[in-house]
Write a protein that holds these residues in place. Sequence first.
Motif, PDB file in Angstrom:
ATOM      1  N   PHE A 290       2.806  -4.613   8.921  1.00  0.00           N
ATOM      2  CA  PHE A 290       2.469  -4.082   8.617  1.00  0.00           C
ATOM      3  C   PHE A 290       2.304  -2.810   7.467  1.00  0.00           C
ATOM      4  CE2 PHE A 290       1.192  -6.198  12.716  1.00  0.00           C
ATOM      5  CZ  PHE A 290       0.144  -6.527  12.360  1.00  0.00           C
ATOM      6  N   ASP A 291       3.267  -3.426   6.819  1.00  0.00           N
ATOM      7  CA  ASP A 291       3.884  -2.671   5.636  1.00  0.00           C
ATOM      8  C   ASP A 291       2.563  -2.056   5.076  1.00  0.00           C
ATOM      9  OD1 ASP A 291       7.271  -2.833   5.764  1.00  0.00           O
ATOM     10  OD2 ASP A 291       5.967  -4.474   6.496  1.00  0.00           O
ATOM     11  N   VAL A 292       2.417  -2.837   4.245  1.00  0.00           N
ATOM     12  CA  VAL A 292       1.059  -2.836   3.458  1.00  0.00           C
ATOM     13  C   VAL A 292      -0.206  -2.384   4.269  1.00  0.00           C
ATOM     14  CG1 VAL A 292      -1.199  -3.664   1.913  1.00  0.00           C
ATOM     15  CG2 VAL A 292       1.645  -4.414   2.573  1.00  0.00           C
ATOM     16  N   VAL A 293      -1.007  -2.411   5.390  1.00  0.00           N
ATOM     17  CA  VAL A 293      -1.849  -1.741   5.675  1.00  0.00           C
ATOM     18  C   VAL A 293      -1.540  -0.700   6.819  1.00  0.00           C
ATOM     19  CG1 VAL A 293      -3.272  -3.993   6.070  1.00  0.00           C
ATOM     20  CG2 VAL A 293      -1.733  -3.302   8.307  1.00  0.00           C
ATOM     21  N   ASP A 294      -0.824  -0.339   6.913  1.00  0.00           N
ATOM     22  CA  ASP A 294       0.296   1.481   7.632  1.00  0.00           C
ATOM     23  C   ASP A 294       0.198   2.176   6.820  1.00  0.00           C
ATOM     24  OD1 ASP A 294      -0.208  -0.300  10.027  1.00  0.00           O
ATOM     25  OD2 ASP A 294       2.254  -0.546  10.485  1.00  0.00           O
ATOM     26  N   ILE A 295       0.166   1.899   5.325  1.00  0.00           N
ATOM     27  CA  ILE A 295      -0.286   3.528   4.243  1.00  0.00           C
ATOM     28  C   ILE A 295      -0.813   4.068   4.719  1.00  0.00           C
ATOM     29  CG2 ILE A 295      -0.736   3.637   1.892  1.00  0.00           C
ATOM     30  CD1 ILE A 295       2.515   2.634   2.545  1.00  0.00           C
ATOM     31  N   GLY A 296      -0.543   5.610   4.703  1.00  0.00           N
ATOM     32  CA  GLY A 296      -1.315   6.690   4.877  1.00  0.00           C
ATOM     33  C   GLY A 296      -1.921   7.184   6.325  1.00  0.00           C
ATOM     34  N   GLN A 297      -1.466   5.886   7.279  1.00  0.00           N
ATOM     35  CA  GLN A 297      -1.451   6.035   8.414  1.00  0.00           C
ATOM     36  C   GLN A 297      -0.269   7.245   8.870  1.00  0.00           C
ATOM     37  OE1 GLN A 297      -1.466   2.906  11.168  1.00  0.00           O
ATOM     38  NE2 GLN A 297      -2.876   2.079  10.677  1.00  0.00           N
ATOM     39  N   GLY A 298      -1.153   8.703   9.442  1.00  0.00           N
ATOM     40  CA  GLY A 298       0.502   9.400  11.055  1.00  0.00           C
ATOM     41  C   GLY A 298       1.076   8.678  11.229  1.00  0.00           C
ATOM     42  N   PRO A 299       2.021   9.495  11.901  1.00  0.00           N
ATOM     43  CA  PRO A 299       3.201   9.194  13.153  1.00  0.00           C
ATOM     44  C   PRO A 299       2.660   8.087  14.265  1.00  0.00           C
ATOM     45  CG  PRO A 299       3.024  11.034  12.946  1.00  0.00           C
ATOM     46  CD  PRO A 299       2.425  11.077  12.221  1.00  0.00           C
ATOM     47  N   TYR A 300       1.506   8.382  14.662  1.00  0.00           N
ATOM     48  CA  TYR A 300       0.539   7.812  15.175  1.00  0.00           C
ATOM     49  C   TYR A 300      -0.746   7.398  14.905  1.00  0.00           C
ATOM     50  CZ  TYR A 300       4.388  10.410  18.462  1.00  0.00           C
ATOM     51  OH  TYR A 300       5.674  10.741  19.239  1.00  0.00           O
ATOM     52  N   LYS A 301      -0.908   6.848  14.427  1.00  0.00           N
ATOM     53  CA  LYS A 301      -1.993   6.039  12.984  1.00  0.00           C
ATOM     54  C   LYS A 301      -2.861   7.763  12.496  1.00  0.00           C
ATOM     55  CE  LYS A 301      -5.175   2.306  14.075  1.00  0.00           C
ATOM     56  NZ  LYS A 301      -6.098   1.393  14.392  1.00  0.00           N
ATOM     57  N   PHE A 302      -3.735   7.564  13.817  1.00  0.00           N
ATOM     58  CA  PHE A 302      -4.953   8.553  13.381  1.00  0.00           C
ATOM     59  C   PHE A 302      -4.767   9.929  12.999  1.00  0.00           C
ATOM     60  CE2 PHE A 302      -7.199   5.494  16.726  1.00  0.00           C
ATOM     61  CZ  PHE A 302      -7.900   4.561  15.338  1.00  0.00           C
ATOM     62  N   GLN A 303      -2.959  10.554  13.115  1.00  0.00           N
ATOM     63  CA  GLN A 303      -2.872  11.510  13.167  1.00  0.00           C
ATOM     64  C   GLN A 303      -1.843  11.883  11.257  1.00  0.00           C
ATOM     65  OE1 GLN A 303       0.166  12.544  16.016  1.00  0.00           O
ATOM     66  NE2 GLN A 303      -0.854  13.673  17.278  1.00  0.00           N
ATOM     67  N   THR A 304      -3.366  12.106  10.534  1.00  0.00           N
ATOM     68  CA  THR A 304      -3.606  12.570   9.466  1.00  0.00           C
ATOM     69  C   THR A 304      -4.798  12.132   8.389  1.00  0.00           C
ATOM     70  OG1 THR A 304      -2.820  10.509   7.526  1.00  0.00           O
ATOM     71  CG2 THR A 304      -4.138   9.199   8.935  1.00  0.00           C
ATOM     72  N   THR A 305      -4.346  12.618   7.391  1.00  0.00           N
ATOM     73  CA  THR A 305      -6.180  12.660   6.227  1.00  0.00           C
ATOM     74  C   THR A 305      -6.090  11.743   5.499  1.00  0.00           C
ATOM     75  OG1 THR A 305      -4.772  13.916   4.389  1.00  0.00           O
ATOM     76  CG2 THR A 305      -5.936  15.259   6.192  1.00  0.00           C
ATOM     77  N   PRO A 306      -7.127  11.353   4.758  1.00  0.00           N
ATOM     78  CA  PRO A 306      -7.406  10.319   4.141  1.00  0.00           C
ATOM     79  C   PRO A 306      -6.715  10.145   2.999  1.00  0.00           C
ATOM     80  CG  PRO A 306      -9.193  10.718   4.838  1.00  0.00           C
ATOM     81  CD  PRO A 306      -8.415  12.448   5.373  1.00  0.00           C
ATOM     82  N   LYS A 307      -6.386   8.712   2.171  1.00  0.00           N
ATOM     83  CA  LYS A 307      -5.759   8.529   1.281  1.00  0.00           C
ATOM     84  C   LYS A 307      -4.349   9.118   1.111  1.00  0.00           C
ATOM     85  CE  LYS A 307      -9.387   6.323  -0.437  1.00  0.00           C
ATOM     86  NZ  LYS A 307     -10.212   5.729  -1.199  1.00  0.00           N
ATOM     87  N   ASN A 308      -3.434   9.517   2.007  1.00  0.00           N
ATOM     88  CA  ASN A 308      -2.215  10.676   1.744  1.00  0.00           C
ATOM     89  C   ASN A 308      -1.282   9.945   1.268  1.00  0.00           C
ATOM     90  OD1 ASN A 308      -2.390   9.353   4.233  1.00  0.00           O
ATOM     91  ND2 ASN A 308      -0.891  11.299   5.171  1.00  0.00           N
ATOM     92  N   TYR A 309      -1.026   9.027   0.475  1.00  0.00           N
ATOM     93  CA  TYR A 309       0.151   8.224  -0.020  1.00  0.00           C
ATOM     94  C   TYR A 309      -0.469   8.096  -1.813  1.00  0.00           C
ATOM     95  CZ  TYR A 309      -2.746   4.585  -0.264  1.00  0.00           C
ATOM     96  OH  TYR A 309      -4.779   3.721  -1.327  1.00  0.00           O
ATOM     97  N   LYS A 310       0.514   7.876  -2.415  1.00  0.00           N
ATOM     98  CA  LYS A 310       1.044   7.529  -3.919  1.00  0.00           C
ATOM     99  C   LYS A 310       1.132   6.280  -4.261  1.00  0.00           C
ATOM    100  CE  LYS A 310       0.965  12.500  -5.120  1.00  0.00           C
ATOM    101  NZ  LYS A 310      -0.471  12.262  -5.386  1.00  0.00           N
ATOM    102  N   LEU A 311       0.544   5.637  -5.470  1.00  0.00           N
ATOM    103  CA  LEU A 311      -0.151   3.802  -5.191  1.00  0.00           C
ATOM    104  C   LEU A 311       1.418   3.515  -4.990  1.00  0.00           C
ATOM    105  CD1 LEU A 311      -1.368   1.521  -6.717  1.00  0.00           C
ATOM    106  CD2 LEU A 311      -0.745   2.032  -8.158  1.00  0.00           C
ATOM    107  N   PRO A 312       3.148   3.807  -5.688  1.00  0.00           N
ATOM    108  CA  PRO A 312       4.209   3.341  -5.359  1.00  0.00           C
ATOM    109  C   PRO A 312       4.551   2.822  -3.681  1.00  0.00           C
ATOM    110  CG  PRO A 312       4.461   5.213  -7.100  1.00  0.00           C
ATOM    111  CD  PRO A 312       3.238   5.171  -6.046  1.00  0.00           C
TER     112      PRO A 312
END
Length: 576
Positions: A290-312
């Motif tokens: 799940f490395d790829v599809v977990d990108i941008g998820q928070g520590p508890y999946k939904f505790q995050t903001t959309p697209k808060n990751y960089k391409l690297p």
Amino acid sequence: MTVTQRKWWKDGVVYQIYPASFKDSNGDGVGDLNGILSELDYIRSIGVDTIWICPMYDSPQVDMVYDIRDYEKVYPPYGTNEDMERLIAETHARGMRIVLDLVVNHTSDQHAWFQESRSSKDSPKRDWYIWRPARYIDGVRHPPNNWLGNFGGSVWQWDEHTEEYYLHLFCPEQPDLNWENPVTRQAIYKSAMEFWLERGVDGFRVDTVNMYSKGDMSDAPVTDPESEWQFAGLQYCNGPRMAEFLGEMNEVLARYDAMTVGECPNTPDMKRVVQYVSAREKQLNMVFQFDVVDIGQGPYKFQTTPKNYKLPAFKDAIACTQSLLRLAPDAWTTVFLENHDQSRSITRFTSDLPQHRVAGGKLLALMMCALSGTLFIYQGQELGMTNFPETWDMSEYKDVDSSNYYKMVAQRSGGDATKLAEAKSSLQHLARDHARVPMSWSTGKYNGFSPADSSAEPWMRPLEDAAACNAEQQKGDKGSVLAFWKRMLQVRRAHCDLLVHGEFDDLDNANEAVFTFSKTWQGKRAVAVCNFTEKAQRLELPESVRNTKREMLISSLGGGDEAELAAWEGRVYLLS
């Protein structure tokens, strides 16, 4: 198995079907097996050779058929066992294979086995599930440990009748089977596996495959001080008897030459993943990491903001899953961006704005088809379907995971409007519901999901963008996402050694706009260049391939300007 042997599933392309949302043949608002059967020729035309049917077993539907009441019976709204046998036969008649979902970490609490297990402490099936006495602290009853369930709350449910707790890693209505009991294991193999293998299925996607051995079930470390319940995925995944259990299961599967792909969360150690998928170990053929599809998820999946990751970070995740082929010559990997548990990939990883969604869908198709491993496409992905809009209110979210998260935020925040808006925003980006809306087949009533004379509304609200995205229109549009998927799958087949089996190298990891990677196979080499931005980017190949003679094999957008990548454009070059 030697390195050079090619199993059918290695070069395969698998199309995943979520029955409730694929096609409704009888107008009751729920997709069904005959709806799938009616579109087998469409599925085959895409260029796939295997279909994977999500659970179609009898179920009370607490978790969308992942709470199974009877492994040997089809869920009545989906059809009958005879319908299922006809679907298997018709799939085979078209030269395709069919795999089913195998859900054997848990059953429904309405399964006959659990009904017997909870009837008394003396029941012969008491030990078929995981029961424990309470812990008492200062005279107050507490569950046996502090584990957090996958859908929130404690993993333990108190049973008044027998005055013990039973374990459920998911919903309380999904009690975990006790794999430590050899009699239970044999019953699982017979009822859930052999029953359908004897009817011709070609393998299984194995749900939560690394959770059967739970370890010592000690308390998890405190990572969320606000909660009584703590993340325990590293405790209950990959326990000490997993190799034994999967080896035993594999002995059954081997008799039928059946394929397995296991769902493998919470497994950061790649050596452990290799053990699961090494042919020598005889456990699983491949797994979903799940490395790829977990990108941008928070520590508890939904505790995050959309697209808060960089391409690297996205590149690193892909490199991790691709590395399996380098770590062990007899290992295998998978390629996927969507499934029934993920939101739509265009929305997550590119842009679902009207002017970008087609380009984004084609870019992701090109990238996926250029990666090594067995390729998995989820229904509607081939059309470029996207998440439903933020304007839809919470009543449209049907998934227990989504509703439980929203309720938790409401409870913790005292109903704070800002916090609830943030929760809804994260759900609009990541919720499983987005993959479960009905397929858009046409611009007709209910987007062609149900018959035109149907009076029952679909079980989930159809998307409102069918005029811009439906299968019927895309079949005749050479510029559509569907047309590009068909073309790209032809390219993948034509260059199978290089694209499906080649070694992957990320050539420019630090670049935050463009993803450039190479594929190498016995002297052959290709390079893929993918612009993950909404602006044109100068084509600047890394020094290692810059001065190599190259021929453009395919561009997702035509490759009009050799010196410049258009917004969301991908290309594959063959190198001399």
